[in-house]
Design a protein around this motif. Structure first.
Motif, PDB file in Angstrom:
ATOM      1  N   THR A 146      -3.573  -7.622  12.890  1.00  9.87           N
ATOM      2  CA  THR A 146      -2.747  -6.923  11.889  1.00  9.87           C
ATOM      3  C   THR A 146      -3.565  -5.780  11.289  1.00  9.87           C
ATOM      4  O   THR A 146      -4.650  -6.096  11.021  1.00  9.87           O
ATOM      5  CB  THR A 146      -2.125  -7.737  10.816  1.00  9.87           C
TER       6      THR A 146
ATOM      7  N   THR B 184      -0.433   9.153  11.083  1.00  4.62           N
ATOM      8  CA  THR B 184      -0.492   7.940  12.302  1.00  4.62           C
ATOM      9  C   THR B 184      -2.044   7.587  12.312  1.00  4.62           C
ATOM     10  O   THR B 184      -2.883   8.866  12.715  1.00  4.62           O
ATOM     11  CB  THR B 184       0.300   8.335  13.244  1.00  4.62           C
TER      12      THR B 184
ATOM     13  N   GLU C 119       3.087   3.513  16.929  1.00  5.05           N
ATOM     14  CA  GLU C 119       2.355   2.789  15.884  1.00  5.05           C
ATOM     15  C   GLU C 119       0.849   3.407  15.813  1.00  5.05           C
ATOM     16  O   GLU C 119       0.260   3.589  14.596  1.00  5.05           O
ATOM     17  CB  GLU C 119       2.133   1.385  16.153  1.00  5.05           C
TER      18      GLU C 119
ATOM     19  N   GLU D 268      -6.386  -5.347   6.726  1.00  5.36           N
ATOM     20  CA  GLU D 268      -5.929  -5.353   5.133  1.00  5.36           C
ATOM     21  C   GLU D 268      -6.766  -5.553   4.208  1.00  5.36           C
ATOM     22  O   GLU D 268      -6.876  -5.105   3.208  1.00  5.36           O
ATOM     23  CB  GLU D 268      -4.888  -6.497   5.086  1.00  5.36           C
TER      24      GLU D 268
ATOM     25  N   ILE E 157      -3.484  -1.966   9.013  1.00 11.63           N
ATOM     26  CA  ILE E 157      -2.614  -0.909   8.169  1.00 11.63           C
ATOM     27  C   ILE E 157      -2.444   0.524   8.716  1.00 11.63           C
ATOM     28  O   ILE E 157      -3.537   1.111   9.244  1.00 11.63           O
ATOM     29  CB  ILE E 157      -3.285  -0.982   6.931  1.00 11.63           C
TER      30      ILE E 157
ATOM     31  N   LYS F  78       1.819   0.902   6.270  1.00 15.29           N
ATOM     32  CA  LYS F  78       2.581  -0.093   6.908  1.00 15.29           C
ATOM     33  C   LYS F  78       1.915  -1.104   7.805  1.00 15.29           C
ATOM     34  O   LYS F  78       1.012  -0.438   8.686  1.00 15.29           O
ATOM     35  CB  LYS F  78       3.900   0.586   7.612  1.00 15.29           C
ATOM     36  N   GLN F  79       2.040  -2.240   7.917  1.00 11.19           N
ATOM     37  CA  GLN F  79       1.449  -3.137   8.751  1.00 11.19           C
ATOM     38  C   GLN F  79       2.102  -3.066  10.356  1.00 11.19           C
ATOM     39  O   GLN F  79       3.111  -2.628  10.548  1.00 11.19           O
ATOM     40  CB  GLN F  79       1.768  -4.527   8.445  1.00 11.19           C
ATOM     41  N   PHE F  80       1.093  -2.997  11.268  1.00 14.06           N
ATOM     42  CA  PHE F  80       1.515  -3.049  12.841  1.00 14.06           C
ATOM     43  C   PHE F  80       0.324  -4.000  13.501  1.00 14.06           C
ATOM     44  O   PHE F  80      -0.485  -4.327  12.929  1.00 14.06           O
ATOM     45  CB  PHE F  80       1.631  -1.762  13.479  1.00 14.06           C
TER      46      PHE F  80
ATOM     47  N   LYS G 165       0.091   4.137   9.038  1.00 17.02           N
ATOM     48  CA  LYS G 165       0.745   5.096   8.243  1.00 17.02           C
ATOM     49  C   LYS G 165       1.511   4.682   7.356  1.00 17.02           C
ATOM     50  O   LYS G 165       2.237   3.859   7.448  1.00 17.02           O
ATOM     51  CB  LYS G 165       1.997   6.195   9.356  1.00 17.02           C
ATOM     52  N   ASN G 166       1.102   5.533   6.280  1.00 16.71           N
ATOM     53  CA  ASN G 166       1.862   4.965   4.810  1.00 16.71           C
ATOM     54  C   ASN G 166       1.723   3.744   4.243  1.00 16.71           C
ATOM     55  O   ASN G 166       2.466   3.120   3.467  1.00 16.71           O
ATOM     56  CB  ASN G 166       3.334   5.393   4.971  1.00 16.71           C
TER      57      ASN G 166
ATOM     58  N   TYR H 253       0.823  -1.363   0.159  1.00 13.76           N
ATOM     59  CA  TYR H 253      -0.015   0.084   0.212  1.00 13.76           C
ATOM     60  C   TYR H 253       0.899   1.120   0.086  1.00 13.76           C
ATOM     61  O   TYR H 253       0.525   2.299  -0.406  1.00 13.76           O
ATOM     62  CB  TYR H 253      -0.840  -0.033   1.178  1.00 13.76           C
ATOM     63  N   TYR H 254       1.973   1.343   0.336  1.00 11.99           N
ATOM     64  CA  TYR H 254       3.054   2.156   0.455  1.00 11.99           C
ATOM     65  C   TYR H 254       3.207   2.650  -1.279  1.00 11.99           C
ATOM     66  O   TYR H 254       3.326   3.801  -1.448  1.00 11.99           O
ATOM     67  CB  TYR H 254       4.368   1.893   1.223  1.00 11.99           C
TER      68      TYR H 254
END
Length: 216
Positions: A64, A164, A136, A147, A66, A71-73, A68-69, A2-3
């Motif tokens: 999981t 964020t 995060e 996702e 999605i 990125k997964q966390f 900022k930008n 997605y970035y």
């Protein structure tokens, strides 16, 4: 993934500068530490109740998301659903009460007895203070999507991911589940354009007022 998509689209420009970013981050860290200390007794009670309901199952749920930008966390919550909830989701998608790339169901059979209470009162969100300390998440910002939800986003919707994500935001204090997905996106983009520490404090006050109105 997605970035790369975000790099290719015309992104919204957040109202951010170094001072504003530093102020918001400092505020987040301080408030998260205080919140963890103040909520510790309630956290222990919730943990005991969750274990009492199903002793073999975990207290926390890591999912999981999605951020900022793109990125997964791993976002933390108190477990409010049965452990096989994700496996049962496919069979319930036809009963989705939200329009767009989100799933909401009023009487979701996957939710546990204690889960109904901690969801109604938003107590299931308390472990996200850890996500805030780790950078995060922020207290205020667009809600971090799954996702599978982002996979359905248009280029316009993807703009939600340029800052964020947060525990609460404009859409949560402007109607929440009564809003359509499109209205939620517009409120998130409005927040991104107007983001400031003062706006964050205002949204947090409105969130607390709504939280207190639920009987807490």
């Amino acid at each position: 993934m997605y970035y790369e998509q975000l790099d290719k689209i015309q992104k919204i420009k957040p109202r951010q500068n170094k001072i504003q970013i530093t102020l918001i981050r400092g505020f987040d860290i301080l408030c998260a530490l205080l919140a963890i200390l103040i909520s510790l007794p309630v956290t222990l009670i919730i943990a005991i109740l969750i274990k009492a309901d199903s002793i073999k199952d975990p207290i926390f749920f890591k999912q999981t998301r999605i951020g900022k930008n793109g990125k997964q966390f791993g976002m933390y919550k108190f477990r409010s659903m049965h452990v096989d909830a994700e496996a049962k989701l496919e069979a319930l998608l036809a009963q989705n009460e939200m329009q767009g790339a989100m799933f909401k169901m009023k009487d979701d059979p996957r939710i546990t007895k204690i889960g109904k209470f901690i969801r109604k009162t938003s107590l299931d969100e308390f472990p996200q203070f850890l996500n805030i300390l780790r950078g995060e998440m922020s207290f205020v910002g667009p809600r971090p999507p799954l996702e599978r939800e982002v996979a359905e986003y248009s280029d316009y919707d993807l703009q939600r991911l340029v800052i964020t994500p947060g525990c609460t935001g404009l859409w949560q204090v402007s109607g929440r589940n009564t809003l359509t997905f499109e209205e939620m996106v517009e409120l998130d983009l409005k927040y991104i354009r107007e983001q400031s520490l003062l706006l964050n404090i205002k949204i947090l006050c409105l969130t607390f007022k709504e939280f207190a109105g639920k009987g807490m």
